[in-house]
Design a protein around this motif. Structure first.
Motif, PDB file in Angstrom:
ATOM      1  N   PHE A   6     -11.006   6.175  70.767  1.00  0.00           N
ATOM      2  CA  PHE A   6     -12.040   7.207  70.862  1.00  0.00           C
ATOM      3  C   PHE A   6     -13.152   6.954  69.844  1.00  0.00           C
ATOM      4  CE2 PHE A   6     -13.904  11.164  69.459  1.00  0.00           C
ATOM      5  CZ  PHE A   6     -14.356  11.674  70.665  1.00  0.00           C
ATOM      6  N   ILE A   7     -12.755   6.685  68.611  1.00  0.00           N
ATOM      7  CA  ILE A   7     -13.737   6.466  67.531  1.00  0.00           C
ATOM      8  C   ILE A   7     -14.604   5.247  67.859  1.00  0.00           C
ATOM      9  CG2 ILE A   7     -13.981   5.786  65.091  1.00  0.00           C
ATOM     10  CD1 ILE A   7     -11.522   7.572  64.523  1.00  0.00           C
ATOM     11  N   ALA A  48     -15.655  14.222  64.581  1.00  0.00           N
ATOM     12  CA  ALA A  48     -16.792  14.780  65.312  1.00  0.00           C
ATOM     13  C   ALA A  48     -17.675  15.640  64.413  1.00  0.00           C
ATOM     14  CB  ALA A  48     -16.282  15.591  66.509  1.00  0.00           C
ATOM     15  N   LYS A  97     -15.422   4.063  70.721  1.00  0.00           N
ATOM     16  CA  LYS A  97     -16.402   4.364  71.773  1.00  0.00           C
ATOM     17  C   LYS A  97     -17.604   5.107  71.203  1.00  0.00           C
ATOM     18  CE  LYS A  97     -13.733   4.605  75.988  1.00  0.00           C
ATOM     19  NZ  LYS A  97     -12.971   5.517  76.842  1.00  0.00           N
ATOM     20  N   GLU A  98     -17.323   6.013  70.284  1.00  0.00           N
ATOM     21  CA  GLU A  98     -18.393   6.830  69.702  1.00  0.00           C
ATOM     22  C   GLU A  98     -19.202   6.054  68.664  1.00  0.00           C
ATOM     23  OE1 GLU A  98     -19.070  10.318  70.370  1.00  0.00           O
ATOM     24  OE2 GLU A  98     -17.910   9.664  72.113  1.00  0.00           O
ATOM     25  N   ASN A  99     -18.510   5.226  67.889  1.00  0.00           N
ATOM     26  CA  ASN A  99     -19.170   4.508  66.798  1.00  0.00           C
ATOM     27  C   ASN A  99     -18.583   3.096  66.644  1.00  0.00           C
ATOM     28  OD1 ASN A  99     -20.248   3.569  64.423  1.00  0.00           O
ATOM     29  ND2 ASN A  99     -19.891   5.458  63.276  1.00  0.00           N
ATOM     30  N   ILE A 123     -13.882  17.224  73.089  1.00  0.00           N
ATOM     31  CA  ILE A 123     -13.530  15.830  72.783  1.00  0.00           C
ATOM     32  C   ILE A 123     -12.033  15.659  72.896  1.00  0.00           C
ATOM     33  CG2 ILE A 123     -13.595  14.082  70.967  1.00  0.00           C
ATOM     34  CD1 ILE A 123     -15.992  15.821  69.846  1.00  0.00           C
ATOM     35  N   ASN A 159     -24.697  -1.580  68.716  1.00  0.00           N
ATOM     36  CA  ASN A 159     -23.547  -1.094  69.501  1.00  0.00           C
ATOM     37  C   ASN A 159     -22.644  -2.232  69.979  1.00  0.00           C
ATOM     38  OD1 ASN A 159     -25.039  -2.234  71.575  1.00  0.00           O
ATOM     39  ND2 ASN A 159     -25.694  -0.281  72.417  1.00  0.00           N
TER      40      ASN A 159
END
Lengths: 232, 343
Positions: free
Chosen positions: A67-68, A43, A70-72, B2, A145
């Motif tokens: 998680f990663i 983050a 979803k973000e990138n 987060i 994306n």
């Protein structure tokens, strides 16, 4: 500028050796000792690649990868684990890891894979910049994306699927051989067989063709490879 | 934020997994009960309808035959059989559940052992390949050799633990019991273990009260303290403070190991001594281990005719391990007791 790698590994001895070797190769390295720290580092910084162990305290590698991703969606993730089960491999790849290497591994192989993934990332970022959204025959692909639309149905591509589509589109109306795909998309990862490419093509046809048995966009060229065309 | 999000997501998935496991077992149990109830109903129905037919036939064929009441014996016998059947079903169900639980523990053990074997092995391979393929400075080389030696020690410990546990279980373990003065022998052993794990001397508080003689196998007790200190280090988040009290009296010796670590939920306090058992919790700062350490400790204590228990006030409130051992009664005590009896 040298690439920045986030190394997520709770085994101190192994992590120290990896950090040393990655730095020797000219990469900048941040080392996270658990899943919580990995997400915090991710983050707060920009990375070019994540080298991720699966068995981690607080949050395991699958959760961190999810998680990663979803973000990138474009972030290359190389999973590193002692577990050899096929289920783990499938789960890791489904969540969005780009590649998977089992412990104990050979240093040269690991470094080659990292190099290949970074090369791919750099190629992909440069080609996506010019045309991030591509439309053909009722389909729409967002290469930034990985989100796609076929009519009203929305779905998500994996990074490999997006890269293959991008490569085919860049070489529209030209024959792309399996060897070429292996060299440019996979950077000839040793365990990738030509049959893997055929499996990817089957999946891509299911996504984009009205009748996958009679493809109009992703065509097979006998004894040669594949060809993309957007005009039926 | 987060992190909270991730933890929440994991907890939901974990709860779903646990819920699935619970629901599956519940469904099997309910279905089994339904099957036996249906069988019981069928049996009553069959018995009553046959009785009625028999009565009708009897009346038609020979009105002289007097059938006053149905015979109770086969009816009750049938019900007893069905109840027996349902009881067996419950037993089979319980046995199956135990088998499933054992299978899961075993699978986890294999996963953990694989991890514990492969991690140091990959580390050794990585350093060897680095030394072969790179021009590593002398200082670094020394560091790498030391790290490799730590990894080989880890591998050796793991292999030893598996072999030793197997010996203890099959009663093939040869212990060399010897008499020791507890207040001198135990603190030295604990200090040795603490030094081996590089625990700061100020973080270890050792208190000894009284003196007594104990008959123990020094090698085995070193393993006990190594495991307890290793666990205390593994399961603490901040700086570890370890308080060890050794209390001797004429009847028993008590050793308490109190740490300021992450603590133990009350439902896990007995389970941690079970073979292969490991706590899977998101708040645990360490995922290394095989689930054999505390089982090994318990078996050693049992071999010394002692008892071991764990206690914790709850999460983040530390854990206390309590060991009670029998003491060797001194001759003076025995003479005094004899005198008391005579008086």
């Amino acid at each position: 500028m040298s690439a920045k790698i986030l190394l997520v590994e709770d085994e101190e001895n192994l992590a120290m050796g990896l950090e040393y070797n990655l730095k020797e190769e000219g990469y900048k390295v941040d080392w996270a000792k658990d899943g919580k720290e990995a997400i915090k580092f991710f983050a707060e910084n920009n990375y070019d690649l994540i080298l991720l162990d699966i068995m981690l305290p607080y949050l395991n590698g699958f959760e961190v990868a999810g998680f990663i991703r979803k973000e990138n969606p474009q972030m290359p993730i190389l999973m590193l684990t002692a577990r050899t089960g096929v289920d783990d491999k499938v789960k890791g790849l489904e969540i969005g890891a780009d590649d998977y290497i089992t412990k104990p591994f050979h240093l040269k192989e690991l470094l080659l894979r990292i190099k290949g993934m970074l090369k791919r990332k750099s190629w992909y970022s440069s080609v996506v910049k010019h045309e991030p959204i591509y439309k053909f025959g009722g389909n729409e692909i967002n290469f930034e994306n990985f989100k796609c639309r076929k009519g009203k149905t929305e779905f998500q591509l994996t990074s490999y699927e997006a890269m293959i589509m991008k490569y085919l589109i860049l070489n529209k109306n030209k024959i792309v051989t399996r060897k070429e795909l292996l060299e440019n998309v996979w950077n000839t990862a040793p365990d990738v067989e030509t049959r893997t490419i055929d499996n990817f093509m089957v999946r891509l046809r299911k996504y984009f063709e009205n009748d996958p048995a009679d493809p109009k966009f992703i065509l097979s060229v006998r004894s040669a490879g594949y060809m993309f065309q957007d005009q039926i | 934020m987060i992190f909270d999000y991730c933890v929440k997501e994991f907890r939901i998935s974990f709860m779903i997994r646990r819920k699935h496991y619970f629901v599956n077992n519940l469904v099997i149990f309910v279905l089994a009960q339904l099957v036996w109830l249906a069988l019981l109903g069928l049996w009553i129905y069959w018995y009553v309808s046959n009785y009625l037919i028999f009565e009708q036939v009897g009346e038609t064929v020979s009105p002289q035959i007097n059938i006053d009441t149905p015979s109770v014996f086969p009816f009750v016998g049938g019900i007893v059989l069905l109840v027996g059947l349902s009881f067996s079903l419950v037993l089979i169900f319980r046995h199956l559940n135990v088998q499933i639980r054992l299978r899961r523990l075993y699978d986890n053990f294999i996963d953990n052992v694989t991890h514990e074997l492969k991690s140091p092995l990959s580390s050794i391979q990585l350093y060897l390949e680095t030394l072969v393929s790179r021009d590593v400075p002398q200082e670094k080389r020394k560091e790498f050799y030391e790290l490799m030696m730590k990894d080989t020690a880890r591998l050796q410990n793991l292999i030893n633990s598996i072999l030793e546990i197997s010996k203890i279980e099959s009663k093939k373990k040869r212990s060399s019991f010897a008499l020791h003065q507890a207040n001198e022998f135990l603190p030295k052993l604990i200090e040795d273990s603490a030094a081996q794990f590089r625990l700061n001397r100020n973080d270890l508080k050792l208190e000894t009260t009284g003196s007594c003689e104990i008959e123990v196998d020094a090698g085995s007790f070193k393993i006990v303290f190594d495991n307890l200190i290793d666990n205390a280090i593994k399961y603490s988040t901040g700086s570890l403070k370890l308080e060890v009290k050794i209390i001797c009296n004429q009847k028993k010796l008590e050793i308490t190991f109190k740490d300021n670590g992450i603590g133990l939920p009350s439902n896990e306090q007995k389970k941690i001594f079970q073979k292969f058992y490991r706590i899977y919790d998101k708040d645990i700062p360490n995922v290394k281990g095989t689930g054999l350490g505390l089982y090994w400790v318990k078996e050693i204590i049992k071999n010394h005719k002692g008892k071991i228990t764990a206690h914790s006030e709850g999460k983040a409130k530390g854990t206390t391990i309590n060991i009670v051992l029998p003491v060797r009664k001194s001759k003076v005590t025995e003479i005094e007791r004899e005198k008391g009896k005579l008086q």
